[in-house]
Design a protein around this motif. Structure first.
Motif, PDB file in Angstrom:
ATOM      1  N   SER A 114      -8.953   3.068 -48.587  1.00 13.52           N
ATOM      2  CA  SER A 114      -7.811   2.171 -48.456  1.00 13.52           C
ATOM      3  C   SER A 114      -6.567   2.932 -48.878  1.00 13.52           C
ATOM      4  O   SER A 114      -6.513   3.459 -50.003  1.00 13.52           O
ATOM      5  CB  SER A 114      -7.970   0.924 -49.330  1.00 13.52           C
ATOM      6  N   VAL A 115      -5.589   3.016 -48.004  1.00 10.90           N
ATOM      7  CA  VAL A 115      -4.377   3.777 -48.286  1.00 10.90           C
ATOM      8  C   VAL A 115      -3.659   3.217 -49.510  1.00 10.90           C
ATOM      9  O   VAL A 115      -3.205   3.964 -50.383  1.00 10.90           O
ATOM     10  CB  VAL A 115      -3.448   3.788 -47.060  1.00 10.90           C
ATOM     11  N   ASP A 116      -3.556   1.905 -49.592  1.00 15.51           N
ATOM     12  CA  ASP A 116      -2.807   1.317 -50.702  1.00 15.51           C
ATOM     13  C   ASP A 116      -3.512   1.560 -52.033  1.00 15.51           C
ATOM     14  O   ASP A 116      -2.854   1.832 -53.043  1.00 15.51           O
ATOM     15  CB  ASP A 116      -2.614  -0.181 -50.482  1.00 15.51           C
ATOM     16  N   VAL A 117      -4.831   1.472 -52.061  1.00 14.96           N
ATOM     17  CA  VAL A 117      -5.551   1.727 -53.311  1.00 14.96           C
ATOM     18  C   VAL A 117      -5.393   3.189 -53.718  1.00 14.96           C
ATOM     19  O   VAL A 117      -5.195   3.496 -54.903  1.00 14.96           O
ATOM     20  CB  VAL A 117      -7.034   1.342 -53.184  1.00 14.96           C
ATOM     21  N   LEU A 118      -5.449   4.098 -52.753  1.00 14.74           N
ATOM     22  CA  LEU A 118      -5.210   5.510 -53.064  1.00 14.74           C
ATOM     23  C   LEU A 118      -3.831   5.698 -53.700  1.00 14.74           C
ATOM     24  O   LEU A 118      -3.684   6.409 -54.704  1.00 14.74           O
ATOM     25  CB  LEU A 118      -5.314   6.357 -51.791  1.00 14.74           C
ATOM     26  N   ARG A 119      -2.831   5.052 -53.116  1.00 20.89           N
ATOM     27  CA  ARG A 119      -1.478   5.175 -53.667  1.00 20.89           C
ATOM     28  C   ARG A 119      -1.401   4.611 -55.089  1.00 20.89           C
ATOM     29  O   ARG A 119      -0.755   5.201 -55.966  1.00 20.89           O
ATOM     30  CB  ARG A 119      -0.481   4.446 -52.767  1.00 20.89           C
ATOM     31  N   ARG A 120      -2.026   3.476 -55.311  1.00 18.80           N
ATOM     32  CA  ARG A 120      -1.998   2.858 -56.637  1.00 18.80           C
ATOM     33  C   ARG A 120      -2.557   3.807 -57.692  1.00 18.80           C
ATOM     34  O   ARG A 120      -1.998   3.938 -58.791  1.00 18.80           O
ATOM     35  CB  ARG A 120      -2.796   1.557 -56.632  1.00 18.80           C
ATOM     36  N   ILE A 121      -3.667   4.453 -57.364  1.00 22.30           N
ATOM     37  CA  ILE A 121      -4.282   5.351 -58.341  1.00 22.30           C
ATOM     38  C   ILE A 121      -3.395   6.568 -58.579  1.00 22.30           C
ATOM     39  O   ILE A 121      -3.155   6.964 -59.731  1.00 22.30           O
ATOM     40  CB  ILE A 121      -5.683   5.771 -57.860  1.00 22.30           C
ATOM     41  N   LEU A 122      -2.898   7.166 -57.521  1.00 26.60           N
ATOM     42  CA  LEU A 122      -2.050   8.352 -57.667  1.00 26.60           C
ATOM     43  C   LEU A 122      -0.793   8.062 -58.473  1.00 26.60           C
ATOM     44  O   LEU A 122      -0.315   8.918 -59.232  1.00 26.60           O
ATOM     45  CB  LEU A 122      -1.675   8.893 -56.289  1.00 26.60           C
ATOM     46  N   GLN A 123      -0.254   6.880 -58.309  1.00 26.00           N
ATOM     47  CA  GLN A 123       0.978   6.527 -59.007  1.00 26.00           C
ATOM     48  C   GLN A 123       0.747   6.144 -60.464  1.00 26.00           C
ATOM     49  O   GLN A 123       1.703   6.014 -61.237  1.00 26.00           O
ATOM     50  CB  GLN A 123       1.668   5.378 -58.271  1.00 26.00           C
ATOM     51  N   GLU A 124      -0.504   5.990 -60.837  1.00 25.94           N
ATOM     52  CA  GLU A 124      -0.815   5.514 -62.178  1.00 25.94           C
ATOM     53  C   GLU A 124      -0.550   6.580 -63.243  1.00 25.94           C
ATOM     54  O   GLU A 124      -0.142   6.256 -64.359  1.00 25.94           O
ATOM     55  CB  GLU A 124      -2.285   5.077 -62.234  1.00 25.94           C
ATOM     56  N   ASN A 125      -0.794   7.838 -62.885  1.00 22.11           N
ATOM     57  CA  ASN A 125      -0.659   8.896 -63.894  1.00 22.11           C
ATOM     58  C   ASN A 125      -0.503  10.233 -63.178  1.00 22.11           C
ATOM     59  O   ASN A 125      -1.148  10.471 -62.154  1.00 22.11           O
ATOM     60  CB  ASN A 125      -1.905   8.918 -64.792  1.00 22.11           C
ATOM     61  N   ALA A 126       0.335  11.114 -63.722  1.00 17.21           N
ATOM     62  CA  ALA A 126       0.572  12.421 -63.101  1.00 17.21           C
ATOM     63  C   ALA A 126      -0.669  13.295 -63.106  1.00 17.21           C
ATOM     64  O   ALA A 126      -0.727  14.306 -62.393  1.00 17.21           O
ATOM     65  CB  ALA A 126       1.714  13.130 -63.827  1.00 17.21           C
ATOM     66  N   GLN A 127      -1.666  12.939 -63.891  1.00 17.27           N
ATOM     67  CA  GLN A 127      -2.923  13.690 -63.908  1.00 17.27           C
ATOM     68  C   GLN A 127      -3.669  13.562 -62.583  1.00 17.27           C
ATOM     69  O   GLN A 127      -4.463  14.433 -62.233  1.00 17.27           O
ATOM     70  CB  GLN A 127      -3.790  13.182 -65.063  1.00 17.27           C
ATOM     71  N   PHE A 128      -3.428  12.474 -61.860  1.00 17.18           N
ATOM     72  CA  PHE A 128      -4.009  12.309 -60.535  1.00 17.18           C
ATOM     73  C   PHE A 128      -3.167  13.082 -59.532  1.00 17.18           C
ATOM     74  O   PHE A 128      -1.990  12.773 -59.334  1.00 17.18           O
ATOM     75  CB  PHE A 128      -4.066  10.835 -60.139  1.00 17.18           C
ATOM     76  N   GLN A 129      -3.756  14.081 -58.925  1.00 17.13           N
ATOM     77  CA  GLN A 129      -3.047  14.921 -57.964  1.00 17.13           C
ATOM     78  C   GLN A 129      -4.003  15.332 -56.860  1.00 17.13           C
ATOM     79  O   GLN A 129      -5.031  15.934 -57.135  1.00 17.13           O
ATOM     80  CB  GLN A 129      -2.495  16.190 -58.636  1.00 17.13           C
ATOM     81  N   LYS A 141      -7.627  17.550 -67.483  1.00 22.08           N
ATOM     82  CA  LYS A 141      -7.618  18.289 -66.224  1.00 22.08           C
ATOM     83  C   LYS A 141      -7.066  17.416 -65.101  1.00 22.08           C
ATOM     84  O   LYS A 141      -7.165  16.188 -65.123  1.00 22.08           O
ATOM     85  CB  LYS A 141      -9.029  18.756 -65.864  1.00 22.08           C
ATOM     86  N   LYS A 142      -6.496  18.073 -64.107  1.00 21.34           N
ATOM     87  CA  LYS A 142      -6.057  17.388 -62.897  1.00 21.34           C
ATOM     88  C   LYS A 142      -7.252  16.682 -62.256  1.00 21.34           C
ATOM     89  O   LYS A 142      -8.371  17.202 -62.257  1.00 21.34           O
ATOM     90  CB  LYS A 142      -5.458  18.421 -61.936  1.00 21.34           C
ATOM     91  N   ILE A 143      -7.009  15.491 -61.701  1.00 20.00           N
ATOM     92  CA  ILE A 143      -8.070  14.710 -61.062  1.00 20.00           C
ATOM     93  C   ILE A 143      -7.740  14.541 -59.583  1.00 20.00           C
ATOM     94  O   ILE A 143      -6.711  13.971 -59.220  1.00 20.00           O
ATOM     95  CB  ILE A 143      -8.227  13.330 -61.719  1.00 20.00           C
ATOM     96  N   ARG A 144      -8.612  15.034 -58.752  1.00 19.47           N
ATOM     97  CA  ARG A 144      -8.475  14.864 -57.307  1.00 19.47           C
ATOM     98  C   ARG A 144      -9.294  13.638 -56.898  1.00 19.47           C
ATOM     99  O   ARG A 144     -10.454  13.491 -57.304  1.00 19.47           O
ATOM    100  CB  ARG A 144      -8.963  16.113 -56.571  1.00 19.47           C
ATOM    101  N   ILE A 145      -8.718  12.773 -56.082  1.00 17.27           N
ATOM    102  CA  ILE A 145      -9.381  11.521 -55.719  1.00 17.27           C
ATOM    103  C   ILE A 145     -10.215  11.720 -54.455  1.00 17.27           C
ATOM    104  O   ILE A 145      -9.719  12.225 -53.447  1.00 17.27           O
ATOM    105  CB  ILE A 145      -8.353  10.405 -55.485  1.00 17.27           C
ATOM    106  N   ALA A 146     -11.465  11.329 -54.503  1.00 16.56           N
ATOM    107  CA  ALA A 146     -12.352  11.398 -53.341  1.00 16.56           C
ATOM    108  C   ALA A 146     -12.107  10.177 -52.456  1.00 16.56           C
ATOM    109  O   ALA A 146     -12.504   9.059 -52.795  1.00 16.56           O
ATOM    110  CB  ALA A 146     -13.810  11.459 -53.787  1.00 16.56           C
ATOM    111  N   SER A 147     -11.468  10.396 -51.335  1.00 17.15           N
ATOM    112  CA  SER A 147     -11.042   9.274 -50.490  1.00 17.15           C
ATOM    113  C   SER A 147     -12.207   8.519 -49.880  1.00 17.15           C
ATOM    114  O   SER A 147     -12.091   7.332 -49.582  1.00 17.15           O
ATOM    115  CB  SER A 147     -10.120   9.775 -49.376  1.00 17.15           C
ATOM    116  N   LYS A 148     -13.351   9.169 -49.677  1.00 18.46           N
ATOM    117  CA  LYS A 148     -14.466   8.470 -49.045  1.00 18.46           C
ATOM    118  C   LYS A 148     -14.972   7.321 -49.898  1.00 18.46           C
ATOM    119  O   LYS A 148     -15.601   6.390 -49.385  1.00 18.46           O
ATOM    120  CB  LYS A 148     -15.611   9.439 -48.735  1.00 18.46           C
ATOM    121  N   SER A 149     -14.682   7.378 -51.196  1.00 15.92           N
ATOM    122  CA  SER A 149     -15.110   6.316 -52.102  1.00 15.92           C
ATOM    123  C   SER A 149     -14.075   5.203 -52.230  1.00 15.92           C
ATOM    124  O   SER A 149     -14.354   4.191 -52.871  1.00 15.92           O
ATOM    125  CB  SER A 149     -15.392   6.897 -53.493  1.00 15.92           C
ATOM    126  N   ILE A 150     -12.910   5.369 -51.637  1.00 18.30           N
ATOM    127  CA  ILE A 150     -11.826   4.396 -51.738  1.00 18.30           C
ATOM    128  C   ILE A 150     -11.548   3.736 -50.393  1.00 18.30           C
ATOM    129  O   ILE A 150     -11.549   2.513 -50.269  1.00 18.30           O
ATOM    130  CB  ILE A 150     -10.534   5.064 -52.266  1.00 18.30           C
TER     131      ILE A 150
END
Length: 396
Positions: free
Chosen positions: A51-66, A40-49
Motif C-alpha cells: 500500500s503506497v500510503d502505508v509505505l509513506r506513513r512508515i517512512l515519514q515516521e522516523n529518519a531511520q527508515f530509508q 541502523k538504517k531500516i529498509r522497508i520490504a514493500s511486499k509485506s506492505i
C-alpha cells in the motif's frame, strides 16, 4: 490489546468482508522495530506492505527508515513514479524488456539497484546499461543458509555460498564501465522468518533455537569476511550492506559491517509472527468476515474468508480467527473460498450479520484480496487507503 466489542463497535456499518489497519498498533510495532534495529538504517520490504500510503506513513515516521526493498521491476518503477527513492530490487530481473525499462528510467534520473547472484544476471544488466548509455547499480546477493546432516536450514536463493564465489562475481562487475557494485545483501531467512516458540512444539522449538544460534554466528562471520575481502580489492566503498528481516533485526543489526536492515512483516505482524521467543509485536492488520448462517449451536458460518498464505501447504498457512477470543476453524473445512465455518463457545452473543475478525498468516498477501484498508485509531475509523489492488496493480 483490543477486544471483540471494540472492533465490532468501531466497524459497525462497514460492508464485509473488509480489511483494516489499526494505526495505534502499527505505531507501537514501528517503535519496536526502531528499537530492535540498534540505530541502523531500516529498509522497508514493500511486499509485506503493498500500500503506497502505508509505505509513506512508515517512512515519514522516523529518519531511520530509508529506502524500499521492492519485489518486481514493475513495482519499483511504479514506486519511483510515486516519488519513492533508494529502491532496491530484492530479487533478480532477467527479462530484457524489464531491464531496458530500468535503464531508460535511470537515464531520466531514477535510481533502482538491481539484485544479482550470477554472471548471467550481471551480463544482462550490463547489456541493458550499455544500450542506453547509463551505469546501473548492482547488489550481490549471498546465500546465508546452513547445512547440517540431513537438513538444509534456510531457503534456496542465491548460489553464492562462499567468499571466493562472491569475489569472482564482484571482479566481473568491476571490469565493466556500465555497471557498478553498490551493495551486498544476505538474508538469513531461517532466523528472520521462522518462529521458535510455537505452542506444543517444545522439542522442535529447542532444535530451531539451536540452529538459529549457529546461523547467526555463521552469517556474521561470512558477511564480515566478504566485506573485508572487498575492501582489500581497493574498490569504491559499498553504499550499503543489507541484512536481516523482522525476525532477525536484533541480531543482524549489531554486526559492525551491516549498514542497514530490512523489515516488512513486522509492521502488520501477521499470524506467523506470534511465535518468536525474542520479541513480541501487535496484530496491526486484519480482516472481517460476516456470519451468514448458524448450522448448529456454537457453529457460525461466514461468507468467504479463505485467504490462505503461500509457502509449503500446512495449517500454519491458514488465516486465524482473531476475535472473539476462542473462535477457531474446523479442521475438516478450514477457511473456504465462499464460506468459512467458525466454532465458538464463549461469552459473546453472536448473531447473523455479526463480524468475525481474522488475521492472515502472512503480511502483504492480505492486500492482494482487498482493494482498500480502513484505518482504525482512537475508537473510530479515521480514514481509508488503497492497496496495490485498489490502485489496479498486480505484480505477482
Amino acid at each position: 490489546m483490543r477486544d471483540y466489542r471494540y472492533y465490532k463497535e468501531v466497524c459497525n456499518g462497514l460492508p464485509m468482508p473488509f480489511a483494516f489497519v489499526d494505526l495505534d498498533m502499527l505505531q507501537q510495532n514501528i517503535q519496536s522495530i526502531l528499537q530492535r534495529a540498534s540505530g541502523k538504517k531500516i529498509r522497508i520490504a514493500s511486499k509485506s506492505i503493498r500500500s503506497v500510503d502505508v509505505l509513506r506513513r512508515i517512512l515519514q515516521e522516523n529518519a531511520q527508515f530509508q529506502g524500499i526493498m521492492c519485489f518486481t521491476v514493475s513495482e519499483a518503477l511504479y514506486l519511483a513514479e510515486q516519488g519513492f527513492t533508494d529502491l532496491l530490487l530484492g530479487y533478480p530481473a532477467v527479462d530484457a524488456r524489464q531491464l531496458a525499462s530500468v535503464a531508460m528510467h535511470q537515464r531520466e534520473g531514477c535510481n533502482i539497484t538491481l539484485m544479482v547472484d550470477c554472471r548471467a544476471h550481471v551480463e544482462q544488466a550490463e547489456a541493458a546499461a550499455a544500450k542506453y548509455g547509463v551505469v546501473l547499480p548492482l547488489c550481490v546477493d549471498i546465500d546465508l543458509s546452513i547445512d547440517v546432516p540431513g537438513l538444509h536450514f534456510g531457503v534456496w536463493r542465491s548460489p553464492i555460498r562462499s567468499t571466493d564465489a562472491a569475489l569472482d562475481l564482484i571482479k566481473r562487475i568491476a571490469q565493466s564501465k556500465h555497471i557498478v557494485l553498490e551493495g551486498l545483501m544476505g538474508y538469513e531467512a531461517q532466523v528472520a522468518g521462522l518462529g521458535d516458540r510455537v505452542p506444543r512444539q517444545a522439542l522442535k522449538n529447542a532444535f530451531v533455537q539451536l540452529l538459529k544460534r549457529r546461523s547467526i554466528r555463521e552469517a556474521a562471520a561470512r558477511r564480515a569476511e566478504l566485506v573485508a575481502a572487498i575492501e582489500r580489492m581497493g574498490l569504491p566503498p559499498l553504499r550499503f550492506v543489507n541484512a536481516g528481516g523482522t525476525g532477525s533485526l536484533h541480531t543482524s543489526s549489531v554486526e559492525p559491517v551491516v549498514t542497514e536492515v530490512t523489515a516488512g512483516s513486522g509492521f502488520y505482524s501477521p499470524g506467523l509472527f506470534d511465535h518468536y521467543r525474542d520479541f513480541t509485536l501487535l496484530p496491526a492488520a486484519g480482516y472481517a468476515i460476516e456470519i451468514v448462517r448458524q448450522p448448529r449451536r456454537n457453529l457460525y458460518t461466514c461468507l468467504g474468508g479463505g485467504y490462505t498464505a503461500s509457502g509449503a501447504a500446512g495449517s500454519d498457512k491458514l488465516p486465524r480467527p482473531y476475535l472473539p477470543q476462542g473462535a477457531s476453524l474446523l479442521a475438516m473445512e478450514g477457511a473456504g473460498e465462499v464460506q468459512t465455518p467458525i466454532r465458538y463457545n464463549g461469552p459473546e452473543e453472536l448473531e447473523l450479520g455479526d463480524p468475525i475478525f481474522m488475521r492472515h498468516s502472512k503480511a502483504g498477501e492480505l492486500c492482494e484480496r482487498f482493494t482498500h484498508l480502513y484505518y482504525i485509531s482512537n475508537n473510530g475509523i479515521v480514514g481509508e487507503t488503497t492497496t496495490y489492488r485498489g490502485d489496479g496493480l498486480c505484480y505477482l
